[in-house]
Design an enzyme around this catalytic site. Structure first.
Site, PDB file in Angstrom:
ATOM      1  N   PHE A   1       0.808  -1.222   0.000  1.00 44.94           N
ATOM      2  CA  PHE A   1       0.000   0.000   0.000  1.00 44.94           C
ATOM      3  C   PHE A   1       0.838   1.267   0.000  1.00 44.94           C
ATOM      4  O   PHE A   1       0.367   2.325   0.430  1.00 44.94           O
ATOM      5  CB  PHE A   1      -0.978   0.001   1.180  1.00 44.94           C
ATOM      6  CG  PHE A   1      -1.820  -1.245   1.252  1.00 44.94           C
ATOM      7  CD1 PHE A   1      -2.575  -1.629   0.156  1.00 44.94           C
ATOM      8  CD2 PHE A   1      -1.836  -2.039   2.374  1.00 44.94           C
ATOM      9  CE1 PHE A   1      -3.331  -2.783   0.179  1.00 44.94           C
ATOM     10  CE2 PHE A   1      -2.587  -3.199   2.410  1.00 44.94           C
ATOM     11  CZ  PHE A   1      -3.335  -3.570   1.313  1.00 44.94           C
TER      12      PHE A   1
ATOM     13  N   ILE B   1       2.289  -6.967  -5.914  1.00 46.69           N
ATOM     14  CA  ILE B   1       1.966  -6.777  -4.495  1.00 46.69           C
ATOM     15  C   ILE B   1       0.521  -7.191  -4.211  1.00 46.69           C
ATOM     16  O   ILE B   1      -0.125  -6.683  -3.301  1.00 46.69           O
ATOM     17  CB  ILE B   1       2.223  -5.322  -4.036  1.00 46.69           C
ATOM     18  CG1 ILE B   1       1.469  -4.310  -4.905  1.00 46.69           C
ATOM     19  CG2 ILE B   1       3.698  -5.024  -4.055  1.00 46.69           C
ATOM     20  CD1 ILE B   1       1.574  -2.862  -4.397  1.00 46.69           C
TER      21      ILE B   1
ATOM     22  N   ALA C   1       0.908  -1.885 -14.465  1.00 46.20           N
ATOM     23  CA  ALA C   1       0.266  -2.637 -15.560  1.00 46.20           C
ATOM     24  C   ALA C   1       0.649  -2.012 -16.895  1.00 46.20           C
ATOM     25  O   ALA C   1       1.043  -2.705 -17.836  1.00 46.20           O
ATOM     26  CB  ALA C   1      -1.250  -2.648 -15.376  1.00 46.20           C
TER      27      ALA C   1
ATOM     28  N   ARG D   1      -8.172   0.417 -21.055  1.00 42.49           N
ATOM     29  CA  ARG D   1      -8.383  -1.004 -21.349  1.00 42.49           C
ATOM     30  C   ARG D   1      -8.234  -1.834 -20.076  1.00 42.49           C
ATOM     31  O   ARG D   1      -7.336  -1.611 -19.286  1.00 42.49           O
ATOM     32  CB  ARG D   1      -7.327  -1.413 -22.365  1.00 42.49           C
ATOM     33  CG  ARG D   1      -7.404  -2.831 -22.819  1.00 42.49           C
ATOM     34  CD  ARG D   1      -6.276  -3.060 -23.810  1.00 42.49           C
ATOM     35  NE  ARG D   1      -6.151  -4.437 -24.196  1.00 42.49           N
ATOM     36  CZ  ARG D   1      -5.015  -4.962 -24.631  1.00 42.49           C
ATOM     37  NH1 ARG D   1      -3.931  -4.207 -24.726  1.00 42.49           N
ATOM     38  NH2 ARG D   1      -4.964  -6.232 -24.988  1.00 42.49           N
TER      39      ARG D   1
ATOM     40  N   LEU E   1      -7.397  -5.367 -18.641  1.00 40.37           N
ATOM     41  CA  LEU E   1      -6.706  -6.579 -19.093  1.00 40.37           C
ATOM     42  C   LEU E   1      -7.340  -7.840 -18.539  1.00 40.37           C
ATOM     43  O   LEU E   1      -7.325  -8.884 -19.183  1.00 40.37           O
ATOM     44  CB  LEU E   1      -5.228  -6.526 -18.693  1.00 40.37           C
ATOM     45  CG  LEU E   1      -4.430  -5.357 -19.275  1.00 40.37           C
ATOM     46  CD1 LEU E   1      -3.037  -5.318 -18.662  1.00 40.37           C
ATOM     47  CD2 LEU E   1      -4.339  -5.474 -20.796  1.00 40.37           C
TER      48      LEU E   1
ATOM     49  N   THR F   1      -9.180  -9.659 -11.824  1.00 37.89           N
ATOM     50  CA  THR F   1      -8.172  -9.028 -10.965  1.00 37.89           C
ATOM     51  C   THR F   1      -8.447  -7.526 -10.880  1.00 37.89           C
ATOM     52  O   THR F   1      -8.189  -6.905  -9.854  1.00 37.89           O
ATOM     53  CB  THR F   1      -6.740  -9.290 -11.478  1.00 37.89           C
ATOM     54  OG1 THR F   1      -6.664  -8.874 -12.838  1.00 37.89           O
ATOM     55  CG2 THR F   1      -6.377 -10.756 -11.364  1.00 37.89           C
TER      56      THR F   1
ATOM     57  N   GLY G   1      -4.148   1.811 -15.554  1.00 34.42           N
ATOM     58  CA  GLY G   1      -3.774   1.461 -14.176  1.00 34.42           C
ATOM     59  C   GLY G   1      -4.956   1.560 -13.232  1.00 34.42           C
ATOM     60  O   GLY G   1      -5.847   2.387 -13.420  1.00 34.42           O
TER      61      GLY G   1
ATOM     62  N   GLY H   1      -4.619   0.645  -9.515  1.00 29.17           N
ATOM     63  CA  GLY H   1      -4.283   0.462  -8.107  1.00 29.17           C
ATOM     64  C   GLY H   1      -4.889   1.490  -7.177  1.00 29.17           C
ATOM     65  O   GLY H   1      -5.307   1.173  -6.071  1.00 29.17           O
ATOM     66  N   GLU H   2      -4.942   2.737  -7.586  1.00 30.92           N
ATOM     67  CA  GLU H   2      -5.376   3.784  -6.664  1.00 30.92           C
ATOM     68  C   GLU H   2      -6.833   4.232  -6.871  1.00 30.92           C
ATOM     69  O   GLU H   2      -7.504   4.565  -5.911  1.00 30.92           O
ATOM     70  CB  GLU H   2      -4.502   5.053  -6.760  1.00 30.92           C
ATOM     71  CG  GLU H   2      -3.127   4.890  -7.362  1.00 30.92           C
ATOM     72  CD  GLU H   2      -2.070   4.290  -6.445  1.00 30.92           C
ATOM     73  OE1 GLU H   2      -2.092   4.585  -5.235  1.00 30.92           O
ATOM     74  OE2 GLU H   2      -1.235   3.517  -6.945  1.00 30.92           O
TER      75      GLU H   2
END
Ligand SMILES: Cc1cc2nc3c(=O)[nH]c(=O)nc-3n(C[C@H](O)[C@H](O)[C@H](O)COP(=O)(O)OP(=O)(O)OC[C@H]3O[C@@H](n4cnc5c(N)ncnc54)[C@H](O)[C@@H]3O)c2cc1C
Lengths: 338, 731
Positions: free
Chosen positions: B246, B473, B517, B616, B618, B622, B690, B692-693
């Site tokens: 994180f 991660i 990514a 996009r 992927l 996930t 991306g 993650g955030e």
């Protein structure tokens, strides 16, 4: 963690013998509190006496119609025992409001009674705490005290007793059966835990060397309403900010009998039997419930951050009484407050 | 691009899943070595002052103790190296454990006990007695805010706060509708499930292998070599699996520094684990006090947007994150003024935490937008649509794509927003007050600021190996890289193996910033293209065009024709910071339902709909996990998490999960995720932005806004706990 010796006691006598002879001895039941405290160096026993081999694992019928809970019966086994769910649903509900399934499988009746406060200063050996190190001071009084006591605190200690089970046992007028070097005795629940006063290091009135054998539940009048309402900082797996246990007997819309205990507001489950008499003979209505809540909390004193607990305890008391009176006890599975 | 793909874009299970659920995936503290010894940290009990003496006699005499390191006997070298700096560090002087007798924060390591067993080290640590000359400390942001300053040097990799546009003060003063309010956010700790740990394996042959919990094996390797002057040795940093980080794993942590210090001095393998109750000594999401001023006309059209933030930092570094960077990007407004300031505290430096800055900055801005909606009598969603822009007004650039409008409409649709009644306290179910709130989210979409490489290798058994040094991660990086490579090389998934998290693999800086990514994925894709070219060239085939477009071709036949056992190709992706024609960002619209007991204030977040525009996708599986996990984390920010300090002691007292609450399962109800279609050919070679955030940004303000809708009471401080809400629940 400090080095310690480990031994398994095979009889109550033997356990008492070691416990009384060695001041640094600690008994271990489920270990869910003791071992945590040892990891943080808060408890530093010289010898850990494992008592799980003692014959205190049964729930038995009592001649007076009550039940005896052996000190080593797990919290889960108490909560799910059909005799408990039928005759003492308040106790089952309170236990299920606490901790998690895994912990309740390990935790025992005796250990739950003797679990220690969750005050974060108590848990941190790098800072003062009168309960852990008498005379060192109480940083909570001027520090983070959002969760601390509003009733019965002393200038030396504002810690609370965190147990859920004990709030129910207090409302149920349980008695604690103990045995020590001087024999067996029964302690009424209300006299078992103590207020911090001048010696906050002592949580209970147990004498040195005494161990808990069982908790006795008295026979209750039939068809009592009940509810256990726990308010916490998240919806599960947190100690209470305040909790309320209510047992109430209503006939013809008149309250015949009411037991009410507050949790996490004091150094012990908080009961005021005088206040309860206010309810007897009254109608089970909100105005009456508010009056008793006023009375219960009129001696409450707030620290800098926990004034809200007085208001919250007041509201929770009223709601819990409403739930019990309506026959709609708080569900511990559904997180919606009913 | 995506459409012809066999694997990419499909909801495939994680390729590393079986290893993780069977315990086969090893983490940093699980590696063993012959004669491994264990280090345990003794933390300081004071926040500021000087160590007068460290009495280690009792600890030293403890059976099994080998060595106790303090500032008095620590080896020379490490600390004075001019290279002591980590690439992700902010301006200032990084904290150097055991450098000298100065104490900078409570919990600072003042000694490291190294013993034959972990238990001996831990038990001896309790015997160390430290005496201090205590100095007055400052840990209360409320008090230090008056000394706030604009950081003189900006941190590398963090976009600077945009310059003002127009004249926001004047525009605000003359606006018919004004909203001005101050918002507070508490400090948060990262608390990933896996503890920070490092196992340094001291090899006889001048090799040092470091199993470390990090987001960046490469940075740790560079840092260790420089800090410990290990230039003559081969240092390999390995982190194949990381149990969450994180952001706390962006910088080399004390565990790896101290483990290496001890290993080098003792010439032995050493492990150091930071226990849960010392987690607060590693870094935290900065607490902040923010004032937002919005000026608008009666329709809610924005004329002025001002936001000032005062965030905590340490005494020794100007920690910075993009707290206000995004505030000028969401809504059309000609007069924008943003001021990002820091206040120094006697704490460890704050450290990036998922959606760093934005999660806190957007809580304030999006709460203020909700206040403006009520001030103008507009629906919160309509107000945002009213002020919609599709270009970057701060840099005067186009957006490479911005499907935020679709997030609004599809999210609102799914949620059933149109059934909302506007008035606070107008929706209820028995004693539950129901609140519906929404908020907008935004985060950077970029490639890594540093170049990144990936290598792909095809072998005669028709297997493809993908390698790059970055970590996974928990993000799904293994899986998406395998998917991309499988499609590029026209192979089934089970023919592809991806290896990550190892500094000896092709350079790829850091998992973070939501750029992995795009960066690693683009590098892998480019490496595959190169490999195909190489194969075609070596096989002397002339019909190249038809080959690469024929999905039935097996490239391994070309390898065989070329008479090779293996062939590899490496590609590098660079991100040139200048001359950009576009601004790129991910966006979200989040809709939330809360149910609050009208008397007792217990809050349930019963529904969250996150509509995400992130280019996009992927792997929807996930990807959804990223968004759901982020939403849960944001529920924590909104309702639970507070790394509260006792300011008399200058010490964070939330040492365990009994004090530091995060959402439990019971606190998480329905979480729905929608990915809206967004085609972006500029943002990255593979069209991804991306994830993650972005999932974390808008959830906390949406919850805060829902709480207002439910109760009519605005809590401007996170977390929204019962004590803060109760005044808004009159009987
Ligand atoms: C993560 C976590 C969450 C929790 N949440 C809750 C919660 O929400 N509500 C709640 O009520 N509780 C909660 N608990 C506390 C839990 O209920 C107690 O830890 C448990 O009941 C202790 O029982 P034990 O058998 O494990 O006791 P132990 O840890 O074995 O012992 C505790 C103490 O009791 C003494 N002792 C035990 N048995 C006897 C005996 N027969 N005679 C004399 N002394 C004895 C021991 O010497 C020791 O001092 C939580 C605990 C944890 C770890």
């Amino acid at each position: 963690m400090k080095r310690f010796r480990y031994m398994k006691a095979v009889s109550v006598r033997e356990a008492i013998g070691i416990f009384a002879a060695e001041p640094g001895a600690a008994l271990m039941a489920g270990g869910t509190n003791l071992v945590d405290l040892m990891k943080y160096d808060v408890s530093t026993p010289t010898v850990v006496v494992d008592i799980n081999g003692l014959p205190l694992h049964d729930i038995t019928e009592q001649p007076d119609g009550g039940l005896r809970l052996g000190a080593l019966v797990s919290n889960a086994d108490v909560a799910y025992d059909p005799r408990i769910t039928e005759r003492y649903p308040l106790l089952s509900s309170a236990i299920l409001a606490g901790a998690s399934g895994q912990l309740r499988n390990m935790a025992t009746v005796g250990g739950n009674l003797l679990q220690r406060t969750r005050c974060s200063y108590f848990y941190d050996v790098q800072v003062p705490c009168n309960k852990r190190e008498p005379g060192s001071g109480c940083p909570a009084k001027t520090g983070l005290n959002r969760g601390h006591a509003i009733l019965g605190a002393s200038p030396l200690c504002i810690a609370t007793h965190p147990s859920d089970m004990c709030v129910a046992l207090s409302a149920l007028d349980a008695t604690i059966l103990v045995e020590g070097p001087r024999g067996v005795r029964s302690i009424p629940f209300s006299e078992f835990h103590r207020l911090p006063g001048e010696s906050p290091e002592r949580d209970t009135t147990l004498e040195p060397g005494e161990i808990i054998l069982a908790v006795d539940l008295p026979l209750l009048p039939p068809s009592m309403g009940y509810s256990y309402l726990k308010i916490r900082d998240r919806l599960s797996y947190a100690f209470a900010l305040v909790s309320v246990a209510v047992l109430i007997k209503i006939d013809d819309r008149i309250i015949q009998q009411a037991h009410l205990s507050l949790g996490s507001v004091a150094h012990k489950a908080w009961r005021d039997k005088d206040a309860e008499t206010l309810l007897v003979g009254a109608a089970p209505v909100r105005a009456v419930f508010k009056r008793i809540a006023d009375r219960l909390l009129d001696s409450a004193i707030a620290q800098e951050q926990n004034g809200f607990k007085i208001e919250l305890a007041h509201r929770a008391t009223v709601r819990c009484l409403e739930q019990a009176a309506a026959g709609t006890p708080q569900s511990q599975a559904n997180k919606r407050i009913c | 691009m995506a459409d012809a793909a066999l694997n990419t874009g499909r909801p495939l299970l994680r390729v590393d899943g079986p290893l993780k659920v069977t315990g086969g995936a090893k983490y940093a503290a699980e590696y063993d070595a012959p004669d491994l010894v264990h280090g345990v940290i003794v933390p300081s009990s004071i926040a500021r002052g000087r160590i007068v003496s460290v009495d280690t006699r009792a600890a030293q005499a403890f059976p099994g103790v080998l060595k106790i390191f303090t500032h008095e006997n620590r080896p020379w070298g490490a600390h004075f190296s001019v290279f002591f700096k980590d690439p992700m560090g902010p301006p200032g002087k990084p904290f150097r454990p055991l450098l000298d007798g100065q104490v900078h924060f409570s919990g600072q390591p003042v000694a490291l006990i190294v013993a034959e067993s972990f238990e001996a080290a831990r038990d001896a640590a309790a015997l160390v007695r430290v005496s201090y000359h205590t100095e007055a400390h400052k840990t209360d942001l409320e008090k230090e805010a008056v000394h706030a300053y604009t950081p003189p040097r900006t941190r590398l990799g963090v976009p600077p706060t945009p310059k003002p546009t127009g004249d926001a003060d004047r525009a605000f003063a003359s606006s018919p509708v004004k909203v001005e309010a101050t918002y507070r956010a508490s400090p948060e700790n990262h608390h990933p499930m896996e503890l920070f740990a490092s196992t340094v394996v001291w090899g006889a042959d001048k090799t040092i292998t470091v199993y470390d919990k990090t987001q960046s094996p490469k940075s740790v390797q560079i840092y260790l070599k420089a800090a410990f002057l290990l230039f003559g040795r081969r240092v390999r940093v390995v982190s194949p699996y990381v149990g969450g980080a994180f952001g706390l794993g962006l910088r080399p942590q004390q565990s790896v520094f101290l483990a290496m210090l001890a290993a080098k001095a003792l010439k032995r393998s050493v492990r150091v684990v930071i226990p849960r109750d010392q987690m607060y000594t590693l870094g935290y999401r900065a607490n902040a006090i923010q004032t937002v001023s919005l000026g608008a006309d009666e329709d809610g059209h924005l004329h002025a947007l001002k936001q000032e933030a005062i965030a905590a930092t340490s005494q020794y570094e100007d920690a910075q994150d993009p707290m206000l960077f995004f505030s000028g990007l969401l809504y059309g407004c000609e007069n924008v003024k943003l001021a990002y300031k820091l206040a120094k505290l006697d704490t460890i430096s704050p450290c990036d935490m998922r959606a760093p800055g934005a999660a806190t900055g957007m809580f304030a801005l999006e709460s203020a937008m909700d206040e403006l909606a009520y001030a103008t009598g507009r629906d919160p969603l309509d107000l945002r649509l009213e002020n919609y822009i599709d270009y970057d007004q701060m840099e005067h650039r186009k957006m490479s794509s911005k499907a935020l409008r679709d997030c609004y409409t599809q999210g609102a649709d799914k949620f059933g927003w149109s059934a909302r009644t506007a008035a606070p306290r107008s929706m209820r179910d028995g004693r539950d007050l129901i609140g519906w709130g929404m908020a907008t989210g935004i985060w950077d979409a970029a490639l890594s600021p540093l170049p990144a490489r990936a290598t792909v290798t095809l072998t005669a058994d028709n297997r493809l190996e993908v390698t790059t040094s970055v970590t996974d991660i928990g993000t799904g990086t293994y899986t998406i890289l395998s998917q991309l490579a499988a499609d590029a090389m026209q192979l089934p998934m089970d023919r592809v193996t991806t290896r990550l998290g190892d500094s000896s693999l092709p350079y790829n800086p850091t998992q973070g910033g939501s750029w992995t990514a795009s960066t690693a994925g683009s590098a892998v894709q480019a490496a595959c293209e190169k490999l195909k070219d190489k194969l075609l060239k070596h096989s002397h085939r002339t019909d190249q065009a038809s080959l690469t477009s024929d999905p039935s071709v097996e490239f391994v036949t070309l390898l065989n024709v070329a008479g090779k056992a293996r062939m590899e190709a490496t590609a590098t992706i660079t991100n040139l910071p200048f001359g950009k024609k576009f601004t790129s960002a991910t966006h979200s619209a989040v809709f939330v339902e809360v149910r609050i007991d009208e008397e007792l204030g217990a809050i349930r977040v019963t529904r969250v709909v996150s509509a995400i525009a992130a280019g996009r996708i992927l792997n929807p599986l996930t990807a959804q996990s990223q968004i759901r996990g982020a939403a849960i984390m944001a529920i924590g920010k909104a309702l639970h998490e507070d790394a509260a300090s006792d300011h008399n002691l200058g010490r964070c007292m939330a040492h365990s999960f009994a004090d530091y609450h995060i959402p439990s399962n019971a606190d998480v109800f329905d979480l729905e995720v929608i990915f809206v279609k967004e085609l972006d050919t500029e943002v990255s070679p593979i069209g991804t932005k991306g994830l993650g955030e972005i999932g974390s940004v808008a959830v906390a303000p949406a919850i805060a806004n829902a709480v207002f809708h439910a109760t009519g009471y605005r809590v401007r401080e996170l977390p929204i706990t019962i004590d803060r809400l109760l005044p808004g629940l009159p009987l």
